[in-house]
Every structure is written in structure tokens, then in C-alpha cells.
Design a protein around this motif. Structure first.
Motif, PDB file in Angstrom:
ATOM      1  N   SER A  91       2.110   6.572 -14.975  1.00 31.31           N
ATOM      2  CA  SER A  91       2.063   5.244 -14.377  1.00 31.31           C
ATOM      3  C   SER A  91       2.749   4.193 -15.247  1.00 31.31           C
ATOM      4  CB  SER A  91       0.605   4.829 -14.149  1.00 31.31           C
ATOM      5  OG  SER A  91       0.534   3.542 -13.581  1.00 31.31           O
ATOM      6  N   VAL A 218      -1.593   6.477  -1.476  1.00 35.02           N
ATOM      7  CA  VAL A 218      -1.780   5.147  -2.048  1.00 35.02           C
ATOM      8  C   VAL A 218      -0.476   4.596  -2.610  1.00 35.02           C
ATOM      9  CG1 VAL A 218      -2.966   3.854  -3.861  1.00 35.02           C
ATOM     10  CG2 VAL A 218      -4.214   5.574  -2.546  1.00 35.02           C
ATOM     11  N   LEU A 219       0.249   5.391  -3.383  1.00 41.94           N
ATOM     12  CA  LEU A 219       1.369   4.847  -4.146  1.00 41.94           C
ATOM     13  C   LEU A 219       2.731   5.025  -3.477  1.00 41.94           C
ATOM     14  CD1 LEU A 219       0.344   5.774  -7.805  1.00 41.94           C
ATOM     15  CD2 LEU A 219      -0.169   3.723  -6.475  1.00 41.94           C
ATOM     16  N   VAL A 301      -5.999   2.996 -10.237  1.00 42.64           N
ATOM     17  CA  VAL A 301      -5.146   2.195  -9.346  1.00 42.64           C
ATOM     18  C   VAL A 301      -5.870   0.951  -8.853  1.00 42.64           C
ATOM     19  CG1 VAL A 301      -3.776   4.200  -8.662  1.00 42.64           C
ATOM     20  CG2 VAL A 301      -5.724   3.504  -7.235  1.00 42.64           C
ATOM     21  N   ALA A 305      -4.244  -2.679  -9.504  1.00 41.07           N
ATOM     22  CA  ALA A 305      -3.912  -3.488  -8.333  1.00 41.07           C
ATOM     23  C   ALA A 305      -4.248  -4.960  -8.547  1.00 41.07           C
ATOM     24  CB  ALA A 305      -4.641  -2.961  -7.100  1.00 41.07           C
ATOM     25  N   TYR A 311       2.209  -2.988  -9.019  1.00 44.52           N
ATOM     26  CA  TYR A 311       2.629  -2.192  -7.875  1.00 44.52           C
ATOM     27  C   TYR A 311       3.394  -3.078  -6.891  1.00 44.52           C
ATOM     28  CZ  TYR A 311      -0.938   1.191  -9.425  1.00 44.52           C
ATOM     29  OH  TYR A 311      -1.689   2.077 -10.150  1.00 44.52           O
ATOM     30  N   ARG A 316       0.016  -2.447  -3.126  1.00 48.29           N
ATOM     31  CA  ARG A 316      -1.117  -3.091  -3.795  1.00 48.29           C
ATOM     32  C   ARG A 316      -2.404  -3.097  -2.972  1.00 48.29           C
ATOM     33  NH1 ARG A 316      -0.594  -9.038  -6.680  1.00 48.29           N
ATOM     34  NH2 ARG A 316      -2.549  -8.955  -7.876  1.00 48.29           N
ATOM     35  N   ALA A 319      -3.984   0.388  -2.958  1.00 53.30           N
ATOM     36  CA  ALA A 319      -4.563   0.748  -4.254  1.00 53.30           C
ATOM     37  C   ALA A 319      -5.923   0.083  -4.441  1.00 53.30           C
ATOM     38  CB  ALA A 319      -3.610   0.351  -5.380  1.00 53.30           C
ATOM     39  N   GLY A 323      -8.587   3.151  -3.786  1.00 58.57           N
ATOM     40  CA  GLY A 323      -8.954   3.597  -5.120  1.00 58.57           C
ATOM     41  C   GLY A 323     -10.401   3.343  -5.467  1.00 58.57           C
TER      42      GLY A 323
END
Length: 430
Positions: A91, A218-219, A301, A305, A311, A316, A319, A323
């Protein structure tokens, strides 16, 4: 960076066997974790010959010609397994831009450090869920060229067009047109036939297992983090073809419908599982599906965020929302009796912090002994390597991790690993 071969402490050099003699090591453990039964046994000596455990004996047993490793103040455990890592990335706020600037070689050299960090944290085996560089890293470690955990590598994850593992998500029209639409060779499949072709390509690439992205993520540079992205027929095609090659299938899934389709199609593991409910718990128990929670990534995350610019704005809110829920999902799944195995999604979080997952599991209500079993005997069951790993028993690979004190009384001791042996070779010691 440390030398590529393990260095033994000077206190041990005097008891190394003479050249040509049998390579024996006797590890004296103050306590030994019996992963099969989830309990500690006091004062054991693990005798190692080459890369295998020859015997486990009560007391401080002397072995003629063996070098002695004194861990009398420690708890010895089987080497830990993390079933969900991305060993070739980590990350960073720059992550999204780096894919356009850097070459595969840059990521490969970074991965060398990530691998060593993971091994020294006590994880002697990992399952890498996505990335072709991991295939080469796996081989380099197996050949003794660099230090790192034993890797079971999925290679390129399989997605649908626009899915979580579509490598062209976020590209502009000009770049997308220049590169063309990715297909099964690149890990993007639409329809059952392409799903089969994508699995066969992973076999051609040399993968050890198959990973699919059954829902949004998520990402990824996309709006939905939980919508289903494969039909049940497509997942069945993946699972059936994977079985032909001796592969199991890991399914990234956050949303309920994507999980339901994956479980019914016969995947081995559900990764993340954020929006599980009682129906999903029942289906997983009915079909024997394993849950790999990745609480570490969820917490990571959600925290990042909160930082402006860490992000992209499309990522965002996912996350922050998804998360934060994973630890609670884990707690409910554990209470429901779902089979759980250890996984962190390291790479989304930081490599080397993998053991935090044990602490998060215990915070959510799992007993420390059971948490340790998720990364030992349970992980071996997922991988199908119970004959080789998961317990400290004669004939098993000599993978040992040790911490000072009693982790069943204080689970945070897992963050203080100071002995690591893999395949009979000492990589870290007090």
C-alpha cells in the motif's frame, strides 16, 4: 539488505556438525503448541534432520552430533501460513500512478524485501492471490536464491470485463483502444467457455491455484465494491476446470449474491466476506467452504480512507464503508461455526505486520489457541498439505516459529517472533 544465506549466531557455531556428518538440530522448547488439539505441552525437544522433523521428544533430550537451539523460555509453534497476500506490492498513496510509470522489474525487486520481511515475521508459507511476478518469486525462493516464505501462487486473478481484477480499469479511452480489450489470456473472462480458457491459461503460466473476483472490490478503480461479477455458470466452469488441473479456487467476495453463487459452484475459500449473513453462514457450513477473513486489510483501508489523497475519490467511500465491517463479520461467522483459516491481504496492508491478524481475531471473540490453529493446521487443510505442514510432528517439514512467553495467555506476543526456521534452516533467532 542482509546476506542471502541465513547466518547462525556465534553461540551456535561451536556445535555445528563436522563436514559430511548428518545435519541434525535439536530445538529445546519451553512449551510446544499442539496445533492438532489446540493446547500447549511443556518442555519438548524437536529433533530435525535435514529439512524434516525426525522426532518430538519430552524433556531436554540430548542428540549426539546435533547443534542445540535453546528456546527454553519460548513457545514453539508450526510455521505460520498466511492464505491471502499480495507479495509483490504494498500500500502507498502512489500505488495507482506507479502502474503507469514503473516496469515489472521494479515491483520484482521490491518483492524481494517484502518476502524476507514476511518470513522473518514467522510466516513460512503464503498463498499469493494475484500477480504474475509472484510465480517467478516463488521459484527463486524455492531454488534458494533469495529468502522468503514458501509461496503458493495464483498468478493473474480471473475477472469479468470491468471486474475487480480487470487490469484496464481506470484507463482512458485512448489507452484502452490502443491496448485492446483484455481476454482470458490476461485473466478477463465472459461466459463459461472463456472462464475455462482463463483457467487453462493459468495452468500454462504455472499457477498453483485459481483466484476469481466474484464481486467488486474495495481498491479497484470502480464504483461498486460488492456487486456480483460472475454468473453461477461462469463460476462453475472455473471450478470444474480447476479440478481437472488439481487446483482449488479462492473467491474474492464482499457482497452476498456473489458469495452465494461462488459457494454453490464449489469454491474452496471465500476471501473477505464482508456482507455475509445467516444464509451465507448456513451455505458455507453445508458446502464445507472455508472463510479467509482479512481483518487486517479491512482495518487498514478504513483508517487510510480518513486521509485526504491516500486513495482516489472513487475508492475512498468503499474503503471507509466496507473495511470497517470485516472484523464484525468475522465475529459473527466464528459464532456461527463457519470454518476459518488465516489470511491478511498483506500488500493492501503492510508486509511483516501479518501477525496482527491473530490479535484482531482474539479481539473479535476467538480463543488464542483457535486463532493459532487458523494459521497452522487449518491453513494446511485448505492447501491440501496436511502431510507436510500445520503441526510439529515427525515427518513434517521443519518449519518452526517461536515467541517468548505464552501466546495463549497474551496473544500480542505473536508480534515478538524471535525464532524462525523454514525447511530446517534458521533465519531468525534470539
Amino acid at each position: 539488505m542482509p546476506p542471502t544465506r541465513p547466518v547462525l549466531a556465534l553461540s551456535l557455531l561451536a556445535v555445528l556438525p563436522a563436514a559430511g556428518a548428518a545435519e541434525l538440530t535439536a530445538v529445546h522448547c519451553g512449551q510446544l503448541f499442539d496445533a492438532r488439539n489446540g493446547r500447549l505441552v511443556a518442555d519438548r525437544t524437536v529433533v530435525i534432520e535435514g529439512d524434516r522433523i525426525r522426532s518430538v521428544q519430552p524433556g531436554r533430550t540430548g542428540v549426539e552430533g546435533a547443534r542445540i537451539v535453546d528456546l527454553s523460555g519460548h513457545t514453539c509453534m508450526p510455521g505460520w501460513t498466511d492464505l491471502h497476500v499480495h507479495i509483490t506490492q504494498e500500500s502507498s498513496p502512489a500505488r495507482y500512478a506507479e502502474g503507469f510509470r514503473l516496469n515489472p522489474e521494479h515491483f520484482a525487486f521490491r518483492a524481494v524485501g517484502y518476502a524476507e520481511r514476511t518470513l522473518l515475521a514467522g510466516f513460512t508459507t503464503v498463498r499469493d492471490l494475484g500477480g504474475t511476478i509472484a510465480l517467478a518469486l516463488r521459484d527463486a525462493i524455492a531454488q534458494g536464491q533469495i529468502k522468503g516464505p514458501r509461496i503458493h501462487a495464483a498468478g493473474k486473478s480471473i475477472a469479468t470485463t470491468g471486474g475487480h481484477a480487470d487490469p484496464t480499469n481506470g484507463y482512458n479511452r485512448e489507452l484502452s483502444a490502443a491496448l485492446g480489450a483484455p481476454g482470458p489470456t490476461e485473466g478477463v473472462a465472459n461466459g463459461a467457455e472463456q472462464a475455462r480458457q482463463a483457467v487453462r491459461q493459468r495452468y500454462k503460466d504455472g499457477s498453483d491455484l485459481i483466484k476469481i473476483t466474484a464481486t467488486g472490490g474495495v481498491l479497484s478503480y470502480a464504483r461498486s465494491g460488492d456487486g456480483p461479477q460472475f454468473t453461477e455458470a461462469e463460476v462453475r466452469a472455473v471450478v470444474e476446470t480447476a479440478k481437472d488441473y488439481g487446483y482449488h479456487v479462492a473467491a474474492h467476495a464482499h457482497g452476498k449474491e456473489g458469495m452465494r453463487r461462488a459457494i454453490l459452484a464449489g469454491v474452496t475459500t471465500i476471501e473477505h466476506g464482508t456482507y455475509m449473513d445467516e444464509e451465507i453462514f448456513r451455505l458455507m457450513k453445508q458446502h464445507g467452504t472455508w472463510y479467509v477473513p482479512t481483518i487486517s486489510a479491512g482495518r487498514f483501508v478504513a483508517e487510510k480512507a480518513k486521509i485526504d489523497g491516500y486513495y482516489p475519490e472513487i475508492v475512498r467511500p468503499k474503503a471507509a464503508r466496507i473495511g470497517a465491517q470485516i472484523q464484525d463479520t468475522f465475529a459473527r461467522a466464528h459464532r456461527a461455526g463457519v470454518k476459518i483459516a488465516f489470511g491478511t491481504d498483506a500488500g493492501v496492508s503492510y508486509h511483516g505486520d501479518n501477525a496482527d491478524e491473530f490479535v484482531f481475531m482474539v479481539e473479535a471473540g476467538m480463543a488464542p489457541a483457535e486463532a493459532l490453529r487458523t494459521a497452522t493446521i487449518h491453513a494446511a487443510q485448505v492447501l491440501g498439505t496436511e502431510d507436510e505442514q500445520g503441526t510439529l510432528e515427525p515427518g513434517k517439514l521443519a518449519d518452526i516459529v517461536a515467541v517468548p512467553g505464552n501466546p495463549l495467555e497474551d496473544i500480542t506476543l505473536v508480534r515478538k517472533v524471535d525464532f524462525v526456521m523454514k525447511d530446517g534452516v534458521v533465519y531468525r533467532q534470539p
